[in-house]
Write a protein that holds these residues in place. Structure first.
Motif, PDB file in Angstrom:
ATOM      1  N   CYS A 177       0.246   3.061   3.658  1.00 16.45           N
ATOM      2  CA  CYS A 177       0.577   2.499   4.972  1.00 16.45           C
ATOM      3  C   CYS A 177       1.524   1.293   4.910  1.00 16.45           C
ATOM      4  CB  CYS A 177      -0.696   2.115   5.722  1.00 16.45           C
ATOM      5  SG  CYS A 177      -1.442   0.601   5.097  1.00 16.45           S
ATOM      6  N   CYS A 236      -4.292  -0.677   0.317  1.00 14.96           N
ATOM      7  CA  CYS A 236      -5.031  -1.682   1.079  1.00 14.96           C
ATOM      8  C   CYS A 236      -6.481  -1.173   1.170  1.00 14.96           C
ATOM      9  CB  CYS A 236      -4.431  -1.834   2.479  1.00 14.96           C
ATOM     10  SG  CYS A 236      -4.653  -0.390   3.497  1.00 14.96           S
ATOM     11  N   CYS A 262      -7.184   2.196   3.143  1.00 16.45           N
ATOM     12  CA  CYS A 262      -6.532   3.331   2.473  1.00 16.45           C
ATOM     13  C   CYS A 262      -7.178   3.621   1.123  1.00 16.45           C
ATOM     14  CB  CYS A 262      -5.031   3.080   2.281  1.00 16.45           C
ATOM     15  SG  CYS A 262      -4.131   3.114   3.845  1.00 16.45           S
ATOM     16  N   CYS A 276       0.853  -1.189   0.000  1.00 13.65           N
ATOM     17  CA  CYS A 276       0.000   0.000   0.000  1.00 13.65           C
ATOM     18  C   CYS A 276       0.896   1.249   0.000  1.00 13.65           C
ATOM     19  CB  CYS A 276      -0.901  -0.003   1.237  1.00 13.65           C
ATOM     20  SG  CYS A 276      -1.832   1.517   1.453  1.00 13.65           S
TER      21      CYS A 276
HETATM   22 ZN   LIG Z   1      -2.917   1.131   3.478  1.00  7.71          ZN
END
Ligand SMILES: [Zn+2]
Ligand code: SF4
Ligand SMILES: [Zn+2]
Length: 312
Positions: free
Chosen positions: A6, A22, A25, A3
């Protein structure tokens, strides 16, 4: 892939943005994109009343969902087109969506309007292509519902793929009048028009589909049966090939058009409309295109009834 925000395992890869996300997110990314479009194009504020035209498809329901999540005052507008099972199924999805989120919904049905205006009947009576008849009626009922309900803004779920296909069609034929009006925000040009906006104009069909899936939105998957063979789909296909060869093409095509080329076309926008003599809505001639259509349908039905009376 990880991601971009993150570093967890990415579930979605957006080649046009060279980014991966992800699930949490991605939802955040999608909301931010919508918020940015609203702010950049000054589409509307949290004080204004928004009427969201919803078809039951993923784009319009994703739009309604994200706006409701962001705290805007939204009402849905569903127009039943009278296209057999497709219309029955889409209405059920829209009603279930609104009920599950306790959102207000206005439902109108073309078969119950005027002399009975289901798209297939109007297309046959007026010998128009179904999409031409459908487009004219949708525009009329959307505008009329926004005006009658005292809304500030009318929203549609057109996405990047829709806008890119429309732009390609307009450019291929250099339809300057159409290019003059192809922008994400259209200011009203008549007291009975409200502002029209397209907050998803830079989000692709794939991006809205992912959002709808992640938010568990139950939308109608089938396309309208009249969409098959529509020129718009040929343009979408061509654009998808260009996008596969060069990710980001669609985004650049639409974004740069709106930023640099569109204002040049906008200068030649046609004069403001007058009032339709029949319904009072905006019109460029004595009658608006909707009333012209209705008169054609009525004339055709009267002729048929007269012939039936003569036993012909
Ligand atoms: Zn993420
Ligand atoms: S494909 Fe044509 S008939 Fe079907 S909803 Fe779209 S415009 Fe209307
Ligand atoms: Zn009219």
């Amino acid at each position: 892939m990880k991601c971009t925000r993150c570093k967890a395992k990415a579930e979605v890869h957006l080649r046009a943005h060279n980014a991966g996300f992800c699930r949490p997110c991605y939802l955040e990314y999608f909301r931010r994109q919508v918020e940015r479009a609203i702010a950049r194009e000054r589409m509307f504020t949290t004080e204004e009343r928004l009427l969201v035209a919803v078809s039951g498809g993923k784009d319009s329901l994703a739009l309604w969902d994200v706006l409701a999540e962001l705290g805007y005052h939204t009402t849905g507008l569903y127009l039943g087109l009278g296209i057999g099972e497709y219309s029955d199924g889409s209405r059920a999805k829209v009603e279930a969506f609104a009920a599950s989120r306790s959102l207000p919904l206005v439902v109108r049905s073309l078969s119950e309007e005027g002399p009975g205006l289901a798209v297939p009947d109007v297309a046959t009576a007026t010998r128009r292509a179904p999409c031409a008849a459908c487009g004219a009626m949708k525009r009329h009922f959307f505008d009329a519902a926004a005006h009658e309900g005292d809304f500030d803004v009318l929203l549609t779920g057109h996405n990047l793929d829709d806008e890119a296909a429309r732009l390609l069609g307009n450019v291929l034929r250099w339809q300057r009048d159409h290019l003059a009006r192809q922008r994400p925000v259209l200011a009203p040009t008549h007291p009975k028009f409200v502002r029209k906006v397209k907050p998803l104009y830079l989000l692709s069909e794939y991006e809205t589909a992912v959002y709808a899936f992640m938010r568990r939105i139950d939308y109608v998957v089938e396309e309208c049966p009249n969409a098959e063979g529509a020129t718009q789909l040929v343009y979408k296909d061509a654009l998808n090939r260009l996008e596969a060869a060069s990710p980001g093409t669609k985004l650049a095509f639409v974004k740069e058009f709106v930023r640099s080329a569109q204002p040049l076309f906008a200068e030649r926008e046609r004069d403001a409309p007058g009032d339709c003599q029949a319904c009072g809505m905006p019109a460029y001639g004595a009658l608006c295109s909707f009333c012209t259509l209705v008169r054609e349908v009525e004339a055709k039905r009267a002729r048929r009834a007269a012939l039936a009376g003569l036993g012909v």
